[in-house]
Write an enzyme that holds these catalytic residues in place. Structure first.
Site, PDB file in Angstrom:
ATOM      1  N   HIS A  94       0.879  -1.172   0.000  1.00 55.72           N
ATOM      2  CA  HIS A  94       0.000   0.000   0.000  1.00 55.72           C
ATOM      3  C   HIS A  94       0.922   1.229   0.000  1.00 55.72           C
ATOM      4  O   HIS A  94       2.014   1.177   0.584  1.00 55.72           O
ATOM      5  CB  HIS A  94      -0.828  -0.045   1.287  1.00 55.72           C
ATOM      6  CG  HIS A  94      -1.896   0.998   1.407  1.00 55.72           C
ATOM      7  ND1 HIS A  94      -1.619   2.283   1.788  1.00 55.72           N
ATOM      8  CD2 HIS A  94      -3.231   0.945   1.204  1.00 55.72           C
ATOM      9  CE1 HIS A  94      -2.750   2.977   1.828  1.00 55.72           C
ATOM     10  NE2 HIS A  94      -3.739   2.193   1.469  1.00 55.72           N
TER      11      HIS A  94
ATOM     12  N   ASP B 246       3.039  -4.525   8.062  1.00 52.15           N
ATOM     13  CA  ASP B 246       1.868  -3.671   7.922  1.00 52.15           C
ATOM     14  C   ASP B 246       0.656  -4.590   8.044  1.00 52.15           C
ATOM     15  O   ASP B 246       0.294  -5.301   7.102  1.00 52.15           O
ATOM     16  CB  ASP B 246       1.909  -2.974   6.556  1.00 52.15           C
ATOM     17  CG  ASP B 246       0.626  -2.211   6.265  1.00 52.15           C
ATOM     18  OD1 ASP B 246      -0.295  -2.251   7.101  1.00 52.15           O
ATOM     19  OD2 ASP B 246       0.547  -1.580   5.192  1.00 52.15           O
TER      20      ASP B 246
ATOM     21  N   LYS C 158     -10.567  -0.424  10.522  1.00 56.25           N
ATOM     22  CA  LYS C 158     -10.718  -1.675   9.763  1.00 56.25           C
ATOM     23  C   LYS C 158     -10.969  -2.854  10.698  1.00 56.25           C
ATOM     24  O   LYS C 158     -11.196  -3.964  10.253  1.00 56.25           O
ATOM     25  CB  LYS C 158      -9.463  -1.946   8.934  1.00 56.25           C
ATOM     26  CG  LYS C 158      -9.179  -0.874   7.864  1.00 56.25           C
ATOM     27  CD  LYS C 158      -7.972  -1.268   7.045  1.00 56.25           C
ATOM     28  CE  LYS C 158      -7.296  -0.105   6.356  1.00 56.25           C
ATOM     29  NZ  LYS C 158      -7.955   0.374   5.164  1.00 56.25           N
TER      30      LYS C 158
ATOM     31  N   CYS D  50      -4.621   2.482  -3.716  1.00 56.55           N
ATOM     32  CA  CYS D  50      -3.364   2.988  -3.126  1.00 56.55           C
ATOM     33  C   CYS D  50      -2.251   1.965  -3.275  1.00 56.55           C
ATOM     34  O   CYS D  50      -1.442   1.772  -2.348  1.00 56.55           O
ATOM     35  CB  CYS D  50      -3.539   3.368  -1.658  1.00 56.55           C
ATOM     36  SG  CYS D  50      -4.819   4.576  -1.390  1.00 56.55           S
TER      37      CYS D  50
HETATM   38  N1  PMP Z   1      -1.735  -0.560   4.679  1.00 55.55           N
HETATM   39  C1  PMP Z   1      -2.668  -1.300   4.091  1.00 55.55           C
HETATM   40  C2  PMP Z   1      -2.318  -2.679   3.613  1.00 55.55           C
HETATM   41  C3  PMP Z   1      -3.965  -0.791   3.932  1.00 55.55           C
HETATM   42  O1  PMP Z   1      -4.894  -1.525   3.331  1.00 55.55           O
HETATM   43  C4  PMP Z   1      -4.257   0.504   4.416  1.00 55.55           C
HETATM   44  C5  PMP Z   1      -5.647   1.097   4.258  1.00 55.55           C
HETATM   45  N2  PMP Z   1      -6.214   0.949   3.018  1.00 55.55           N
HETATM   46  C6  PMP Z   1      -3.241   1.223   5.031  1.00 55.55           C
HETATM   47  C7  PMP Z   1      -1.996   0.660   5.163  1.00 55.55           C
HETATM   48  C8  PMP Z   1      -3.466   2.602   5.571  1.00 55.55           C
HETATM   49  O2  PMP Z   1      -4.426   2.604   6.570  1.00 55.55           O
HETATM   50  P1  PMP Z   1      -5.036   3.998   7.086  1.00 55.55           P
HETATM   51  O3  PMP Z   1      -5.572   4.692   5.870  1.00 55.55           O
HETATM   52  O4  PMP Z   1      -6.102   3.581   8.030  1.00 55.55           O
HETATM   53  O5  PMP Z   1      -3.924   4.735   7.731  1.00 55.55           O
END
Ligand code: PMP
Length: 405
Positions: free
Chosen positions: A120, A197, A223, A363
């Protein structure tokens, strides 16, 4: 829908209210909040609202106790050695940035960080910044069969100058779960640290950071059936101790003069300013609720649903799946694209049918490139999803193809 799924849905206020009209399959973006988390937050704001770790009056003490209790609940969820290894942040992104900024001080030019092409952006851009600011080299684990990380070249990739391997625990696009064992082994061989992560793994049950053998773990509250605006950085005590803060200000110091500041010990060193107290309390309750669930049973049920979803999608002509076809070592996140159709159009048709899923690059643009597409539609399941959701999704995809093709 089974009785079990119906009973679960009743515990999530938004789903309970929506009845059968909503098929929520965007859990990888944000899960629905559990009533225990919501109730705890409302109770806190109504009866225990005060600043934490500062004042001595009773309300402030009650708030501080609630905040520290939440830290303990997170520590239990992760099987951390001590609650002080838990740092509350505003989310996974903030936690990753916190570690990356600390490593800017801890690394020397020529040191290396290893990430993967499947990250991400939140676990990629902070390391790119570190590369540009500190002269650190970035190396990438490539994709292998079934869009899983190819760890076969790890020995060549993780050299003597490697300081940290930062990988996704589960991909937000392919659902593939990273095989952490060989990563930790190779890191230990060269004295590097391992960060996972866990943003997409934590929603699927408690994590044992000590059994994994990693050094840092991050995830987001929203999440994990908790509120937004709060997340977690777990770090091994001795590593947090060695890290400088990235944000500075109130609450993170022992003594300040006009010339200098002596920082407090972790976790306070990393929690400058007033933290998100009610959110931490809500997250603590959400994780405590998660810790009480029968995860082997939930996993079996979701693996069955995922297998049925994949089988149904593969029957749609000109549909490509992005990720492992088998149900082994994956979370229930399934992404796909249809030749000639844009994922945003597909998701819009599905939304009209009450099926919420997300389209786009999620992302993870380098991963999209590696997969050979610029966008995918993603169905991500949570423990309250059932057969009705999968049926609605499959019917919706067929309808999208009929309308758009
Ligand atoms: N890492 C991963 C694998 C994610 O899926 C996400 C959220 N889509 C994030 C990091 C970032 O999370 P947040 O936007 O809640 O900071």
């Amino acid at each position: 829908m089974s009785d079990e799924t119906a009973a679960l849905r009743r515990q999530f206020p938004l789903l309970a209210q929506a009845g059968g009209t909503l098929h929520y399959l965007d859990n990888a973006a944000t899960g629905q909040i559990h009533e225990a988390a919501l109730d705890a937050m409302v109770q806190h704001e109504r009866y225990a609202r005060g600043n934490v770790l500062r004042a001595g009056h009773r309300l402030a003490q009650t708030a501080t106790l609630a905040y520290q209790r939440a830290r303990g609940q997170v520590a239990q969820f992760l099987n951390a050695a001590h609650p002080d290894e838990i740092v509350f942040t505003s989310g996974a992104t903030a936690a990753l940035n916190l570690v990356a900024q600390a490593y800017a001080d801890l690394c020397k030019p020529g040191d290396e960080i290893v990430v993967s092409v499947a990250e991400h952006h939140s676990n990629l851009i902070p390391w790119q910044q570190l590369r540009d600011r500190a002269g650190v080299g970035l190396r990438f684990v490539p994709l292998g069969a079934g869009a899983r990380l190819d760890l076969s070249g790890l020995r060549a990739l993780v050299g003597r100058r490697c300081r940290l391997i930062a990988l996704t625990h589960a991909s937000n696009v392919t659902g593939a779960v990273t095989d952490v064992g060989p990563v930790v082994e190779q890191a230990r061989a060269v004295g590097a640290h391992v960060l996972l992560d866990g943003a997409q793994r934590a929603p699927h049950g408690p994590v044992d950071v000590r059994a994994l053998g990693v050094d840092f773990y991050v995830f987001s509250g929203h999440k994990c059936y908790g509120p937004g605006g709060v997340g977690v950085l777990w770090g091994r005590g001795e590593f947090l101790d060695a890290m400088p803060p990235s944000a500075t200000g109130g609450g993170m110091v022992e003594r300040v003069t006009l010339e200098r500041a002596d920082y407090a010990a972790p976790p306070r060193r990393f929690e400058a300013g007033t933290p998100p107290v009610a959110q931490a309390v809500g997250l603590g309750e959400a994780l405590a609720w998660m810790s009480r669930q029968d995860w082997p049973r939930i996993e079996r049920r979701l693996a069955g649903l995922t297998a049925r979803l994949i089988e149904g999608l593969l029957a749609v002509p000109r549909l490509h799946l992005a990720g492992p076809l088998d149900a082994r070592d994956r979370v229930p996140v399934v992404s796909f694209w249809l030749e000639g159709l844009h994922s945003h159009d597909v998701c819009q048709v599905l939304d009209g049918l009450g099926v919420a899923l997300r389209g786009g690059h999620h992302c993870a643009q380098p991963l999209m490139q590696a997969l050979g597409t610029d966008a995918v539609s993603r169905a991500s399941l949570a423990l309250y999803n059932g057969d009705d959701d999968v049926d609605a999704l499959l019917a919706g995809v067929r309808e999208a193809v009929r309308i758009l093709a």
